[in-house]
Design a protein around this motif. Structure first.
Motif, PDB file in Angstrom:
ATOM      1  N   UNK A  36       0.724  -1.173   0.018  1.00  0.00           N
ATOM      2  CA  UNK A  36      -0.011  -0.042   0.020  1.00  0.00           C
ATOM      3  C   UNK A  36       0.854   1.249  -0.074  1.00  0.00           C
ATOM      4  N   UNK A  37       1.872   1.282  -0.793  1.00  0.00           N
ATOM      5  CA  UNK A  37       2.964   2.240  -1.030  1.00  0.00           C
ATOM      6  C   UNK A  37       2.443   3.186  -2.348  1.00  0.00           C
ATOM      7  N   UNK A  38       1.605   4.082  -2.254  1.00  0.00           N
ATOM      8  CA  UNK A  38       1.332   4.868  -3.591  1.00  0.00           C
ATOM      9  C   UNK A  38       2.316   5.546  -4.283  1.00  0.00           C
ATOM     10  N   UNK A  39       3.222   6.177  -3.699  1.00  0.00           N
ATOM     11  CA  UNK A  39       4.404   6.667  -4.341  1.00  0.00           C
ATOM     12  C   UNK A  39       5.507   5.641  -5.200  1.00  0.00           C
ATOM     13  N   UNK A  40       5.607   4.646  -4.380  1.00  0.00           N
ATOM     14  CA  UNK A  40       6.523   3.495  -4.949  1.00  0.00           C
ATOM     15  C   UNK A  40       5.480   2.865  -6.387  1.00  0.00           C
ATOM     16  N   UNK A  41       4.466   2.652  -5.951  1.00  0.00           N
ATOM     17  CA  UNK A  41       3.584   2.021  -6.991  1.00  0.00           C
ATOM     18  C   UNK A  41       3.529   2.877  -8.139  1.00  0.00           C
ATOM     19  N   UNK A  42       3.246   4.237  -8.091  1.00  0.00           N
ATOM     20  CA  UNK A  42       3.271   5.184  -9.055  1.00  0.00           C
ATOM     21  C   UNK A  42       4.836   5.273  -9.939  1.00  0.00           C
TER      22      UNK A  42
END
Length: 248
Positions: free
Chosen positions: A211-217
């Motif tokens: 659930x890591x938005x920046x890493x996923x982006x």
């Protein structure tokens, strides 16, 4: 009163029509080799990716022939070819493959970051299934990209936003229905790059699981950057020592 509505031409179409005009004027004759993509790009102040798309357009029209490692050669004059028309597609509707990938990069990277905040256990399970499908297709030499497409569409669905999901579905439909996308892939015979894309997908999944938005982006952005660079390099015909910078 009927008002005629004209659809603005895409940049690659403008470049392609300019090359058509140079052929029509006699600057190039049947059998002549066109200048290298890099020279055309510098002269017309556009990226090499746009020139690549313009050449694909002319190739689909039967005006030029692409010879791997040699260049692009004129095979027909444009007198009987309607400008801006691609075979088997709506007039002016096709998107250049690299323009499409750039749009996907912008859109899907943001959606991946958003999905990381809303992803469910069921979504993660579906993403694992998609990766398993992709892995099996690689191991068996299967030519389809079902697992790849399933993975990207599932991430969009994990955003829990139907509008975002529909946007990604539309981008993939455009890709699947694109004569230019298919023509690009006729130049590419080495498909070992798909293993690297599977590794990219695993990194994206790991970021979503955390659930890591920046890493996923960032992982999605880098993945689609890798796709652009790889397809551009592998489809190059002018220079076997291509320097690898898509928008140089």
């Amino acid at each position: 009163m009927n008002i005629a509505i004209t659809t603005p031409k895409r940049l690659y179409q403008e470049i392609g029509m300019s090359l058509q005009q140079r052929i029509r004027s006699g600057e190039f004759h049947v059998g002549d080799r066109l200048p290298p993509e890099r020279d055309i790009a510098e002269a017309m102040e556009v990226s090499r990716s746009v020139v690549r798309e313009a050449i694909i357009m002319l190739e689909l029209q039967g005006m030029v022939e692409v010879r791997k490692g040699s260049g692009v050669y004129v095979t027909a004059l444009p007198e009987n070819i309607q400008e801006g028309v691609l075979p088997h597609s709506r007039i002016g509707s096709d998107i250049g493959p690299f323009e499409l990938l750039q749009a996907r990069q912008v859109v899907e990277s943001q959606i991946a970051g958003f999905a990381a905040e809303h992803v469910t256990k069921n979504d993660i399970s579906k993403l694992r299934d998609a990766l398993n499908t992709e892995r099996q297709q690689l191991e068996t030499g299967h030519g389809d990209y079902d697992g790849d497409e399933m993975f990207h569409l599932t991430i969009a669905e994990a955003s829990q936003n139907s509008v975002l999901s529909d946007i990604v579905k539309d981008l993939w439909l455009r890709r699947d229905d694109s004569p230019m996308w298919r023509q690009l892939h006729t130049r590419i015979t080495n498909v070992t790059y798909r293993t690297a894309w599977l590794e990219d997908h695993e990194k994206i999944l790991h970021a979503l699981q955390r659930r890591a938005p920046e890493a996923a982006r960032n992982a999605m952005w880098q993945h689609l950057e890798n796709v652009k660079q790889t397809l551009f390099e592998l489809s190059d015909v002018d220079d076997p020592q291509f320097d690898g910078f898509l928008f140089r």
